[in-house]
Design a protein around this motif. Structure first.
Motif, short mmCIF file in Angstrom:
data_model
loop_
_atom_site.label_atom_id
_atom_site.label_comp_id
_atom_site.label_asym_id
_atom_site.label_seq_id
_atom_site.Cartn_x
_atom_site.Cartn_y
_atom_site.Cartn_z
N ASN A 160 0.86 -1.19 0.00
CA ASN A 160 0.00 0.00 0.00
C ASN A 160 0.90 1.24 0.00
O ASN A 160 1.58 1.52 0.99
CB ASN A 160 -0.91 -0.01 1.24
N ARG A 161 0.85 1.99 -1.08
CA ARG A 161 1.68 3.18 -1.21
C ARG A 161 1.28 4.29 -0.25
O ARG A 161 2.02 5.25 -0.04
CB ARG A 161 1.60 3.73 -2.65
N SER A 162 0.09 4.14 0.37
CA SER A 162 -0.41 5.20 1.25
C SER A 162 -0.17 4.93 2.72
O SER A 162 -0.63 5.69 3.57
CB SER A 162 -1.92 5.41 1.00
N PHE A 163 0.54 3.86 3.05
CA PHE A 163 0.83 3.59 4.45
C PHE A 163 1.58 4.76 5.08
O PHE A 163 2.48 5.35 4.47
CB PHE A 163 1.70 2.33 4.60
N LYS A 164 1.21 5.09 6.32
CA LYS A 164 1.89 6.12 7.09
C LYS A 164 2.86 5.45 8.09
O LYS A 164 2.86 4.23 8.24
CB LYS A 164 0.89 7.00 7.84
N GLU A 165 3.65 6.28 8.79
CA GLU A 165 4.67 5.74 9.67
C GLU A 165 4.10 5.02 10.89
O GLU A 165 4.46 3.89 11.20
CB GLU A 165 5.63 6.87 10.11
N HIS A 166 3.22 5.68 11.63
CA HIS A 166 2.63 5.05 12.81
C HIS A 166 1.62 4.00 12.35
O HIS A 166 0.77 4.26 11.50
CB HIS A 166 1.93 6.09 13.69
N HIS A 167 1.71 2.82 12.95
CA HIS A 167 0.81 1.75 12.51
C HIS A 167 0.59 0.73 13.63
O HIS A 167 1.39 0.60 14.55
CB HIS A 167 1.35 1.05 11.26
N ILE A 168 -0.52 0.04 13.52
CA ILE A 168 -0.85 -1.08 14.39
C ILE A 168 -1.40 -2.19 13.51
O ILE A 168 -2.05 -1.92 12.48
CB ILE A 168 -1.87 -0.68 15.48
#
Length: 379
Positions: A160-168
């Motif tokens: 996913n090219r739209s993933f951001k840095e903070h994630h769970i």
């Protein structure tokens, strides 16, 4: 790889009538194929392996007795099955049905659907399966924890090219095999572009990301209606996309813990020592450690009917509190004290200064995990 079973679930295939070969519905389908002029002899030499073949057999329209030759040629060519459109022939001769059943080769009849549309539907299903397999391969690579951080980020953006840095990450398991599969495409439409839902083996993997740590994951699960009839393992909230492999593995471990403890949900931060022992359960050195200790207690119990193993389990479940252990076993506290001293003596725990309880607790937890593998071993 898709099977005939999966093809038959497509809408245009709802009216297909199975005439023979019910035992072959698990055969692989690589694509759809169409024949309109080939002879049976030509079919034996052409490359149609694993194709689902469609035709109304115009080349033998005045010779229904030749259908059996075509069925034999299709079987020899290793096609997956044959569907006859009832434009010219309304039925399949008995000798062809007998031959197909002998080889577990599925034969179908269908009426008005365009063959071109059927082939496109199969091609779409095959391409979707290839895309999902590519995603699964990427997830497995990320989970392997063998990639350099910049490569983890690269593979994450492949997902996913739209993933951001903070994630769970949530790993989600249906509570029964009979539950309908999630419609991934429909679910994805409900999500913001920085979130992704993936089928992962028999489960689902939900990766939710944002610019900040404030990820409203409970609201997202409610939106997707995943708060009921599913067991969920949560990772910690990560601050860098290069930690995605760690997060996925945390979610996997948390899901195993939830299944083991018969919980609806489990957060990685709340599973304590199981963060360590669940991933290591099958390591030879770990197996040897707990099995050696458990076998000593089991051997003593077999000889003296002393209940030491049950006492050890209750003692650990009671966090080392004699009264709690006595309540669990409905035994007098002095009996529990005696047994605990005997356990320590048999296992020679007195020599382990500062780590007697931890050593016993580790062995008991590992033993109980091993005895309850059926709850989580297929995850």
């Amino acid at each position: 790889m898709i099977t005939i079973h999966e093809v038959l679930k497509l809408k245009r295939f709802n009216t297909f009538r199975l005439i023979a070969g019910a035992g072959g519905l698990d055969k692989v389908v690589s694509k759809g194929g169409f024949i309109d002029h080939e002879t049976a002899e030509e079919m034996r030499t052409l490359a149609f392996k694993n194709e689902m073949i469609f035709s109304n057999l115009p080349m033998i329209k005045d010779h229904p007795e030749k259908i059996v030759d075509f069925v034999g040629a299709l079987i020899q060519a290793q096609t997956s099955c044959f569907a006859l459109k009832t434009k010219i022939f309304s039925e399949i001769p008995e000798d062809a049905i007998i031959l197909a059943n002998k080889h577990n080769y599925p034969l179908f009849l269908f009426d008005d659907t365009y063959i071109e549309e059927l082939i496109l539907d199969i091609d779409g299903l095959v391409n979707t399966q290839k895309y999902l397999q590519k995603q699964l391969d990427i997830l497995d690579i990320i989970m392997s924890n063998t990639l350099a951080p910049h490569n983890v980020r690269f593979e994450a953006y492949e997902l996913n090219r739209s993933f951001k840095e903070h994630h769970i990450v949530c790993m989600i398991k249906p509570n029964t095999k009979a539950q309908p599969k999630l419609d991934i495409r429909s679910c994805q439409k409900l999500l913001d572009k920085e979130h992704s839902l993936f089928p992962y083996k028999e489960n689902y993997l939900l990766i939710m990301s944002k610019h900040t740590e404030e990820i409203k994951y409970e609201s997202i699960l409610e939106l997707l209606k995943l708060n009921q009839n599913y067991t969920i393992g949560f990772s910690d909230i990560m601050s860098d996309l290069t930690q995605l492999g760690i997060a996925i593995n945390q979610a996997h471990t948390s899901l195993k813990f939830a299944c083991y403890k018969d919980k609806v949900k489990a957060h990685y931060r709340d599973i304590g020592i199981f963060q360590v022992i669940l991933p290591l359960l099958d390591q030879p050195v770990v197996s040897d450690y707990y099995r050696r200790m458990i076998q000593i207690l089991e051997s003593y119990d077999d000889k003296y009917q002393s209940g030491l193993l049950d006492t050890a389990i209750a003692y650990i479940h009671g966090d080392g509190d004699i009264k709690k252990a006595s309540d669990i076993l409905y035994q007098h506290q002095n009996t529990i004290r005696y047994r605990v001293r005997k356990i320590k003596d048999l296992l020679n725990l007195e020599r382990l200064e500062g780590m007697q309880y931890e050593s016993l607790a580790m062995a008991i937890h590992l033993h109980e995990l091993n005895m309850n593998r059926d709850k989580f071993n297929l995850l």
